[in-house]
Design a protein around this motif. Structure first.
Motif, PDB file in Angstrom:
ATOM      1  N   UNK A 101       0.849  -1.205   0.000  1.00 31.89           N
ATOM      2  CA  UNK A 101       0.000   0.000   0.000  1.00 31.89           C
ATOM      3  C   UNK A 101       0.880   1.248   0.000  1.00 31.89           C
ATOM      4  N   UNK A 102       1.946   1.223   0.787  1.00 33.67           N
ATOM      5  CA  UNK A 102       2.899   2.347   0.792  1.00 33.67           C
ATOM      6  C   UNK A 102       3.526   2.529  -0.581  1.00 33.67           C
ATOM      7  N   UNK A 103       3.981   1.417  -1.173  1.00 33.52           N
ATOM      8  CA  UNK A 103       4.604   1.476  -2.508  1.00 33.52           C
ATOM      9  C   UNK A 103       3.652   2.116  -3.510  1.00 33.52           C
ATOM     10  N   UNK A 104       2.388   1.659  -3.491  1.00 41.04           N
ATOM     11  CA  UNK A 104       1.392   2.149  -4.444  1.00 41.04           C
ATOM     12  C   UNK A 104       1.146   3.646  -4.256  1.00 41.04           C
ATOM     13  N   UNK A 105       0.960   4.077  -3.017  1.00 40.69           N
ATOM     14  CA  UNK A 105       0.693   5.499  -2.755  1.00 40.69           C
ATOM     15  C   UNK A 105       1.870   6.369  -3.189  1.00 40.69           C
ATOM     16  N   UNK A 106       3.086   5.885  -2.962  1.00 37.57           N
ATOM     17  CA  UNK A 106       4.270   6.647  -3.376  1.00 37.57           C
ATOM     18  C   UNK A 106       4.346   6.766  -4.893  1.00 37.57           C
ATOM     19  N   UNK A 107       4.062   5.677  -5.584  1.00 36.91           N
ATOM     20  CA  UNK A 107       4.110   5.708  -7.059  1.00 36.91           C
ATOM     21  C   UNK A 107       3.078   6.681  -7.620  1.00 36.91           C
ATOM     22  N   UNK A 108       1.858   6.618  -7.077  1.00 33.13           N
ATOM     23  CA  UNK A 108       0.789   7.499  -7.562  1.00 33.13           C
ATOM     24  C   UNK A 108       1.149   8.960  -7.287  1.00 33.13           C
ATOM     25  N   UNK A 109       1.675   9.238  -6.091  1.00 31.17           N
ATOM     26  CA  UNK A 109       2.067  10.601  -5.734  1.00 31.17           C
ATOM     27  C   UNK A 109       3.160  11.108  -6.672  1.00 31.17           C
ATOM     28  N   UNK A 110       4.121  10.252  -6.932  1.00 31.58           N
ATOM     29  CA  UNK A 110       5.231  10.605  -7.834  1.00 31.58           C
ATOM     30  C   UNK A 110       4.715  10.968  -9.220  1.00 31.58           C
ATOM     31  N   UNK A 116       0.426  17.572 -15.051  1.00 37.00           N
ATOM     32  CA  UNK A 116      -0.812  18.332 -14.874  1.00 37.00           C
ATOM     33  C   UNK A 116      -1.924  17.385 -14.458  1.00 37.00           C
ATOM     34  N   UNK A 117      -2.972  17.925 -13.844  1.00 35.64           N
ATOM     35  CA  UNK A 117      -4.104  17.122 -13.369  1.00 35.64           C
ATOM     36  C   UNK A 117      -4.680  16.287 -14.509  1.00 35.64           C
ATOM     37  N   UNK A 118      -4.923  15.015 -14.229  1.00 32.20           N
ATOM     38  CA  UNK A 118      -5.519  14.135 -15.241  1.00 32.20           C
ATOM     39  C   UNK A 118      -4.533  13.633 -16.272  1.00 32.20           C
ATOM     40  N   UNK A 119      -3.281  14.077 -16.160  1.00 29.82           N
ATOM     41  CA  UNK A 119      -2.263  13.570 -17.083  1.00 29.82           C
ATOM     42  C   UNK A 119      -1.213  12.826 -16.284  1.00 29.82           C
ATOM     43  N   UNK A 120      -0.122  12.508 -16.939  1.00 26.76           N
ATOM     44  CA  UNK A 120       0.945  11.846 -16.209  1.00 26.76           C
ATOM     45  C   UNK A 120       0.949  10.360 -16.440  1.00 26.76           C
ATOM     46  N   UNK A 121       2.134   9.797 -16.447  1.00 26.31           N
ATOM     47  CA  UNK A 121       2.304   8.362 -16.640  1.00 26.31           C
ATOM     48  C   UNK A 121       3.624   7.956 -16.025  1.00 26.31           C
ATOM     49  N   UNK A 122       3.697   6.707 -15.633  1.00 22.70           N
ATOM     50  CA  UNK A 122       4.923   6.149 -15.083  1.00 22.70           C
ATOM     51  C   UNK A 122       5.586   5.278 -16.142  1.00 22.70           C
ATOM     52  N   UNK A 123       6.883   5.086 -16.019  1.00 17.69           N
ATOM     53  CA  UNK A 123       7.575   4.124 -16.880  1.00 17.69           C
ATOM     54  C   UNK A 123       7.960   2.924 -16.018  1.00 17.69           C
ATOM     55  N   UNK A 124       8.331   1.825 -16.656  1.00 22.22           N
ATOM     56  CA  UNK A 124       8.787   0.668 -15.887  1.00 22.22           C
ATOM     57  C   UNK A 124      10.049   1.025 -15.109  1.00 22.22           C
ATOM     58  N   UNK A 125      10.819   1.961 -15.646  1.00 28.20           N
ATOM     59  CA  UNK A 125      12.021   2.438 -14.954  1.00 28.20           C
ATOM     60  C   UNK A 125      11.635   3.124 -13.632  1.00 28.20           C
ATOM     61  N   UNK A 126      10.540   3.913 -13.662  1.00 27.47           N
ATOM     62  CA  UNK A 126      10.043   4.564 -12.431  1.00 27.47           C
ATOM     63  C   UNK A 126       9.661   3.515 -11.374  1.00 27.47           C
ATOM     64  N   UNK A 127       9.118   2.394 -11.839  1.00 24.80           N
ATOM     65  CA  UNK A 127       8.632   1.357 -10.925  1.00 24.80           C
ATOM     66  C   UNK A 127       9.768   0.548 -10.312  1.00 24.80           C
ATOM     67  N   UNK A 128      10.869   0.424 -11.053  1.00 25.52           N
ATOM     68  CA  UNK A 128      11.956  -0.464 -10.652  1.00 25.52           C
ATOM     69  C   UNK A 128      12.468  -0.104  -9.254  1.00 25.52           C
ATOM     70  N   UNK A 129      12.429  -1.082  -8.336  1.00 26.20           N
ATOM     71  CA  UNK A 129      12.894  -0.846  -6.976  1.00 26.20           C
ATOM     72  C   UNK A 129      11.854  -0.225  -6.056  1.00 26.20           C
TER      73      UNK A 129
END
Length: 261
Positions: A101-110, A116-129
């Motif tokens: 749950x901590x990991x998920x909240x941190x990723x979403x916050x990042x 901008x609101x409603x935009x944004x995306x993560x890469x697999x690199x962002x997820x690593x670790x």
């Protein structure tokens, strides 16, 4: 060994879900589920209400999210951006522990802080670790996400999450192209020794909510019902089905049902 729905979204998936968390729980209870998972888009806003309703109904509430991902050139490099626009896709993840749950909240916050609101995306690199306590459910959205084929992307997901933390998701909404995609997904799963799991990718509690879902889809795409065409749900199959219905639907893949446990 009853089927569990591990991929449902609520109205907190803004414009991509048509039922309140309470309605999903109520229907799950009616259908005899003992557990159900809420995976809303890029957030856990619906989780407290979902959890409260589940507690009252005597169900186990599981939580996760559908993370908006991008593959390809990050848009930051303006010189190459027009050549390779990033491909946007979604990776559902399930929380299996407090650290998850901590990991998920941190990723979403990042993700939200970088865009901008409603935009944004993560890469697999962002997820690593940063995915401790999370399970990835890699499904059909992968097919739209990778120029190197779905197997290459699945390999990367396994690299980030670890082999025991990845499932390949198959869904059946009675459309022809979906079954062809499922064959691709299942052969990739076999190649990388990743278990296959059935879900219904639920977007509404009952079939009669489908017209509302179609209206929300139109708002999301900035179009009208008469011009939305193929962007609308092909049918009303994305409702919460009973475990018996799911067992009938995946009778040829008993392990995909069993793996939901």
């Amino acid at each position: 060994d009853m089927y569990v729905e591990l991929h449902a979204a609520s109205a907190f998936s803004f414009l991509d879900g048509a039922s309140l968390p309470e309605a999903l729980i109520e229907q799950a209870h009616t259908l005899g589920y003992d557990a159900i998972a809420l995976l809303d888009r890029d957030g856990v806003y619906g989780a407290p209400r979902f959890y409260q309703a589940a507690k009252k109904a005597g169900l186990r509430a599981l939580v996760g999210a559908e993370l908006t991902m991008q593959t390809g050139t990050p848009a930051r490099d303006v010189r190459t951006a027009p050549l390779h626009p990033p491909l946007i896709w979604r990776l559902p993840v399930l929380v299996e522990s407090a650290s998850g749950y901590r990991s998920l909240c941190r990723l979403i916050t990042r993700m939200k802080m970088a865009a901008a609101k409603g935009q944004g995306a993560l890469t697999l690199h962002d997820l690593d670790g940063h995915v401790e306590g999370l399970v990835a459910i890699a499904g059909r959205p992968m097919l739209a996400a990778d120029r190197h084929g779905v197997a290459g992307l699945l390999d990367q997901i396994v690299g980030v999450f670890g082999r025991t933390q990845v499932y390949v998701e198959v869904q059946r909404h009675l459309t022809r192209d979906e079954e062809a995609d499922n064959r691709i997904l299942m052969s990739a799963a076999a190649a990388y020794r990743v278990p296959v799991m059935a879900t219904n990718g639920v977007r509404f509690a009952t079939p009669d909510a489908r017209p509302l879902y179609d209206v929300l889809t139109c708002i999301r795409h900035g179009t009208t019902l008469e011009h939305a065409g193929r962007r609308l749900a092909a049918n009303a199959e994305r409702y919460l089905k009973s475990p018996k219905q799911m067992q009938a639907l995946f009778s040829d893949l008993p392990e995909a049902l069993a793996n939901t446990r």
